[in-house]
Design an enzyme around this catalytic site. Structure first.
Site, PDB file in Angstrom:
ATOM      1  N   LYS A  43      61.434  93.656  65.084  1.00 47.58           N
ATOM      2  CA  LYS A  43      59.963  93.520  65.105  1.00 47.58           C
ATOM      3  C   LYS A  43      59.354  94.492  66.114  1.00 47.58           C
ATOM      4  O   LYS A  43      58.404  95.208  65.809  1.00 47.58           O
ATOM      5  CB  LYS A  43      59.596  92.077  65.485  1.00 47.58           C
ATOM      6  CG  LYS A  43      58.156  91.896  65.966  1.00 47.58           C
ATOM      7  CD  LYS A  43      57.836  90.467  66.305  1.00 47.58           C
ATOM      8  CE  LYS A  43      58.183  90.012  67.693  1.00 47.58           C
ATOM      9  NZ  LYS A  43      57.264  90.431  68.768  1.00 47.58           N
ATOM     10  N   ASN A  44      59.913  94.497  67.317  1.00 49.07           N
ATOM     11  CA  ASN A  44      59.276  95.278  68.384  1.00 49.07           C
ATOM     12  C   ASN A  44      59.489  96.786  68.238  1.00 49.07           C
ATOM     13  O   ASN A  44      58.820  97.570  68.907  1.00 49.07           O
ATOM     14  CB  ASN A  44      59.744  94.788  69.758  1.00 49.07           C
ATOM     15  CG  ASN A  44      59.198  93.403  70.055  1.00 49.07           C
ATOM     16  OD1 ASN A  44      58.305  92.924  69.361  1.00 49.07           O
ATOM     17  ND2 ASN A  44      59.735  92.752  71.074  1.00 49.07           N
ATOM     18  N   ARG A  61      56.862  84.503  63.674  1.00 48.42           N
ATOM     19  CA  ARG A  61      56.340  85.803  64.129  1.00 48.42           C
ATOM     20  C   ARG A  61      57.467  86.787  64.410  1.00 48.42           C
ATOM     21  O   ARG A  61      57.247  87.998  64.415  1.00 48.42           O
ATOM     22  CB  ARG A  61      55.495  85.631  65.391  1.00 48.42           C
ATOM     23  CG  ARG A  61      54.206  84.879  65.108  1.00 48.42           C
ATOM     24  CD  ARG A  61      53.227  84.935  66.257  1.00 48.42           C
ATOM     25  NE  ARG A  61      53.381  86.143  66.997  1.00 48.42           N
ATOM     26  CZ  ARG A  61      53.364  86.220  68.321  1.00 48.42           C
ATOM     27  NH1 ARG A  61      53.193  85.142  69.033  1.00 48.42           N
ATOM     28  NH2 ARG A  61      53.507  87.371  68.931  1.00 48.42           N
ATOM     29  N   ILE A  95      59.570  89.286  84.735  1.00 47.18           N
ATOM     30  CA  ILE A  95      58.669  90.110  83.919  1.00 47.18           C
ATOM     31  C   ILE A  95      57.350  89.377  83.620  1.00 47.18           C
ATOM     32  O   ILE A  95      56.274  89.933  83.803  1.00 47.18           O
ATOM     33  CB  ILE A  95      59.338  90.531  82.590  1.00 47.18           C
ATOM     34  CG1 ILE A  95      60.689  91.205  82.853  1.00 47.18           C
ATOM     35  CG2 ILE A  95      58.415  91.455  81.775  1.00 47.18           C
ATOM     36  CD1 ILE A  95      60.642  92.530  83.551  1.00 47.18           C
ATOM     37  N   CYS A 148      51.845  85.931  72.390  1.00 47.85           N
ATOM     38  CA  CYS A 148      52.330  84.706  73.036  1.00 47.85           C
ATOM     39  C   CYS A 148      51.669  84.512  74.391  1.00 47.85           C
ATOM     40  O   CYS A 148      51.408  85.477  75.115  1.00 47.85           O
ATOM     41  CB  CYS A 148      53.843  84.786  73.233  1.00 47.85           C
ATOM     42  SG  CYS A 148      54.767  84.516  71.723  1.00 47.85           S
ATOM     43  N   ASP A 170      63.054  88.633  76.825  1.00 46.74           N
ATOM     44  CA  ASP A 170      62.960  87.979  75.510  1.00 46.74           C
ATOM     45  C   ASP A 170      64.206  87.149  75.182  1.00 46.74           C
ATOM     46  O   ASP A 170      64.158  86.275  74.309  1.00 46.74           O
ATOM     47  CB  ASP A 170      62.757  89.025  74.398  1.00 46.74           C
ATOM     48  CG  ASP A 170      61.415  89.717  74.509  1.00 46.74           C
ATOM     49  OD1 ASP A 170      60.566  89.248  75.295  1.00 46.74           O
ATOM     50  OD2 ASP A 170      61.213  90.739  73.826  1.00 46.74           O
ATOM     51  N   ARG A 192      48.468  88.793  80.786  1.00 47.26           N
ATOM     52  CA  ARG A 192      49.052  89.980  80.141  1.00 47.26           C
ATOM     53  C   ARG A 192      47.983  91.063  80.092  1.00 47.26           C
ATOM     54  O   ARG A 192      47.426  91.367  79.032  1.00 47.26           O
ATOM     55  CB  ARG A 192      49.577  89.641  78.739  1.00 47.26           C
ATOM     56  CG  ARG A 192      50.748  88.688  78.769  1.00 47.26           C
ATOM     57  CD  ARG A 192      51.293  88.413  77.386  1.00 47.26           C
ATOM     58  NE  ARG A 192      52.126  89.497  76.869  1.00 47.26           N
ATOM     59  CZ  ARG A 192      52.727  89.468  75.694  1.00 47.26           C
ATOM     60  NH1 ARG A 192      52.597  88.426  74.913  1.00 47.26           N
ATOM     61  NH2 ARG A 192      53.462  90.495  75.291  1.00 47.26           N
ATOM     62  N   PRO A 193      47.656  91.660  81.251  1.00 43.84           N
ATOM     63  CA  PRO A 193      46.583  92.656  81.283  1.00 43.84           C
ATOM     64  C   PRO A 193      46.985  93.938  80.552  1.00 43.84           C
ATOM     65  O   PRO A 193      48.164  94.151  80.242  1.00 43.84           O
ATOM     66  CB  PRO A 193      46.395  92.920  82.771  1.00 43.84           C
ATOM     67  CG  PRO A 193      47.684  92.553  83.414  1.00 43.84           C
ATOM     68  CD  PRO A 193      48.329  91.506  82.555  1.00 43.84           C
ATOM     69  N   ILE A 194      45.983  94.803  80.295  1.00 45.54           N
ATOM     70  CA  ILE A 194      46.289  96.111  79.684  1.00 45.54           C
ATOM     71  C   ILE A 194      45.771  97.231  80.587  1.00 45.54           C
ATOM     72  O   ILE A 194      45.469  98.328  80.125  1.00 45.54           O
ATOM     73  CB  ILE A 194      45.726  96.234  78.248  1.00 45.54           C
ATOM     74  CG1 ILE A 194      44.221  95.932  78.207  1.00 45.54           C
ATOM     75  CG2 ILE A 194      46.463  95.333  77.281  1.00 45.54           C
ATOM     76  CD1 ILE A 194      43.566  96.334  76.894  1.00 45.54           C
ATOM     77  N   ASP A 195      45.682  96.931  81.892  1.00 45.86           N
ATOM     78  CA  ASP A 195      45.156  97.920  82.840  1.00 45.86           C
ATOM     79  C   ASP A 195      45.971  99.217  82.844  1.00 45.86           C
ATOM     80  O   ASP A 195      45.413 100.319  82.943  1.00 45.86           O
ATOM     81  CB  ASP A 195      45.085  97.319  84.251  1.00 45.86           C
ATOM     82  CG  ASP A 195      46.420  96.736  84.699  1.00 45.86           C
ATOM     83  OD1 ASP A 195      47.121  96.132  83.858  1.00 45.86           O
ATOM     84  OD2 ASP A 195      46.790  96.902  85.878  1.00 45.86           O
ATOM     85  N   LEU A 196      47.299  99.110  82.710  1.00 49.72           N
ATOM     86  CA  LEU A 196      48.133 100.324  82.761  1.00 49.72           C
ATOM     87  C   LEU A 196      47.850 101.219  81.542  1.00 49.72           C
ATOM     88  O   LEU A 196      47.831 102.445  81.649  1.00 49.72           O
ATOM     89  CB  LEU A 196      49.623  99.964  82.800  1.00 49.72           C
ATOM     90  CG  LEU A 196      50.071  99.084  83.978  1.00 49.72           C
ATOM     91  CD1 LEU A 196      51.550  98.734  83.864  1.00 49.72           C
ATOM     92  CD2 LEU A 196      49.814  99.818  85.299  1.00 49.72           C
ATOM     93  N   ARG A 248      49.979  90.768  70.081  1.00 45.31           N
ATOM     94  CA  ARG A 248      49.825  91.627  71.248  1.00 45.31           C
ATOM     95  C   ARG A 248      49.869  93.122  70.870  1.00 45.31           C
ATOM     96  O   ARG A 248      49.170  93.949  71.424  1.00 45.31           O
ATOM     97  CB  ARG A 248      50.958  91.279  72.216  1.00 45.31           C
ATOM     98  CG  ARG A 248      51.139  92.213  73.368  1.00 45.31           C
ATOM     99  CD  ARG A 248      50.219  91.889  74.493  1.00 45.31           C
ATOM    100  NE  ARG A 248      50.401  92.797  75.615  1.00 45.31           N
ATOM    101  CZ  ARG A 248      49.630  92.812  76.673  1.00 45.31           C
ATOM    102  NH1 ARG A 248      48.629  91.967  76.770  1.00 45.31           N
ATOM    103  NH2 ARG A 248      49.854  93.658  77.639  1.00 45.31           N
TER     104      ARG A 248
END
Ligand code: EPZ
Length: 417
Positions: free
Chosen positions: A22-23, A397, A327, A116, A305, A121-125, A92
């Site tokens: 999936k990933n 999922r 993590i 999930c 995971d 779970r920021p997206i600042d980076l 995500r």
């Protein structure tokens, strides 16, 4: 609501053909819009998150279809650069479309992604890096608008090797003038898989799998075929299940090196493991011993995971195991449910201490998230009596026909929708 009915205690025996990852699939689906390319992707798992990505592609104006495990995409015309909230919040990975749209259309409009609930779970980076490449980004309430008249290659240093941020930068950088260098890049096999797709799609990219990835320009490619690699987390889940309940399984089609840290702890717990070419053989008497300290880390460390499923395998292991999660801040949501089976787990901050119990007793559990839900299935297989796992679709999922795959190994599992 999915209801998994598991009668525990049946040994697992036989061959498991491990599904595609999936990933690895999701960023490649986003990458498919970079040029006017027709992509044929093989070994794509049939999953809720993949469906969501295909719906995003169709919304953007592409032709995108899945037939069994084959996906075909024609990205000849991309007519929209905005993704509606409903589609964004299904998973995500929708955030990876930001880099791809910026490269293709010079603009991306979206809102924060779903996925999930594993803590913040920021997206600042992602946003900082895209700004450094020359994107103008406005965050207006819940809407993120990215625009770039011209992206410029530069040297970017990630303070943490975020998988998603590395992927987003790789995609956006394909449209930049000059070279982009990512230092401190994530090194996961899924990043290497993205590089291999991008190369076929005409992108000049190298270094994936190391902490420095370099992206140059892209030339137009008309048509390509790409095969998705096997899912190392699904392979880890089946290995943990066989270890916990006992049996002898062959995981076929896998890259053993991609989940060698998981195999290392299963070996330490007492399993016999042999790896050859693209197969892993695991034999377990079902009586494991505690493994001491396990710590999740970015690849090549132990994968977050696989943490919930390893925990489930260790619930009856003689002695003590301690798992420290570094993590995600909230990835022990499975613990209260596993305790209801009779597990002895104590949480202290980011660590979980597990003392193996003699037996687990089936009961009714609620799946909290994708891998937490998988952990409940693994624990249910090792428990006495019947376990019901009630799930609002988290497990689907990430796991394709998981009930059928387990039944093929001899497990007594059925799934009612
Ligand atoms: C990917 O998520 C995977 N998802 C996750 O798998 C996996 O758990 C994770 O990598 C870590 O291995 C996909 O590939 C689709 P990250 P991603 O960015 O990219 C923090 C599963 O079960 N962070 O490496 O979202 C973040 O909060 C899923 O299949 C920032 O602070 O992971 C987290 O604590 C779940 N700012 C850590 O970094 C950012 O801008 C790791 O996140 C980005 C991330």
């Amino acid at each position: 609501m999915d209801i998994w009915r598991i009668r525990g205690g049946r040994r697992l025996e036989g061959v498991c053909f491990v599904q595609g990852s999936k990933n690895a699939s999701l960023p490649i689906l986003a990458a498919s819009i970079l040029g006017k390319t027709e992509s044929e992707l093989q070994n794509v798992p049939q999953l809720r998150d993949i469906d969501a990505a295909l719906r995003i592609l169709r919304h953007l104006g592409c032709e995108a279809e899945q037939r069994d495990n084959e996906v075909t995409i024609n990205a000849g015309s991309v007519t929209r650069s905005a993704i509606p909230r409903k589609l964004m919040q299904e998973m995500r990975s929708s955030v990876i479309f930001m880099g791809a749209l910026l490269a293709r259309c010079g603009e991306a409009r979206l809102c924060p992604p779903g996925g999930c609930q594993l803590g913040r779970r920021p997206i600042d980076l992602h946003l900082d890096a895209l700004r450094r490449l020359g994107a103008e980004i406005e965050e207006d309430g819940d809407e993120i608008v990215c625009r770039a008249h011209r992206l410029r290659g530069t040297v970017l240093a990630l303070p943490f090797p975020s998988v998603g941020a590395t992927e987003n930068i790789m995609l956006a950088a394909t449209a930049a003038k000059g070279e982009t260098v990512i230092r401190g890049a994530a090194r996961e096999p899924e990043i290497v898989a993205l590089q291999s797709y991008l190369r076929k799609a005409g992108v000049d990219v190298r270094g994936a799998g190391t902490d420095t990835v370099v992206i140059g320009g892209r030339r137009e490619v008309q048509r390509l075929t790409h095969r998705i690699l096997a899912d190392r987390i699904v392979a880890s889940t089946v290995a943990c299940a066989a270890a916990a309940v006992g049996g002898s399984v062959e995981l076929r089609g896998v890259e053993p090196g991609h989940f060698s840290t998981v195999l290392h702890f299963l070996k330490q717990a007492g399993c016999d493991i042999m790896c050859k070419n693209r197969s892993v053989w695991l034999r377990s008497g079902g009586e494991l011993k505690g493994v001491g300290e396990v710590r999740t880390e970015p690849y090549p460390g132990f994968p977050t995971d696989a943490q919930p499923v390893l925990m489930a395998a260790l619930l009856r292991a003689r002695g003590r195991s301690v798992i420290t999660e570094t993590i995600f801040e909230n990835r022990f949501r499975q613990v209260p449910e596993l305790r209801r089976l009779g597990a002895d787990i104590t949480l202290a901050g980011q660590s979980a201490e597990i003392w193996g119990v003699d037996s687990l007793h089936g009961t009714v559990l609620n799946a909290t998230d994708l891998r937490g839900g998988a952990a409940m299935i693994v624990a249910g297989l090792a428990a006495e009596g019947q376990t019901l796992v009630c799930d609002e679709g988290h497990i689907r999922r990430g796991y394709e026909s998981f009930d059928a795959r387990l039944r093929a190994l001899g497990a007594d599992v059925c799934l009612d929708h």
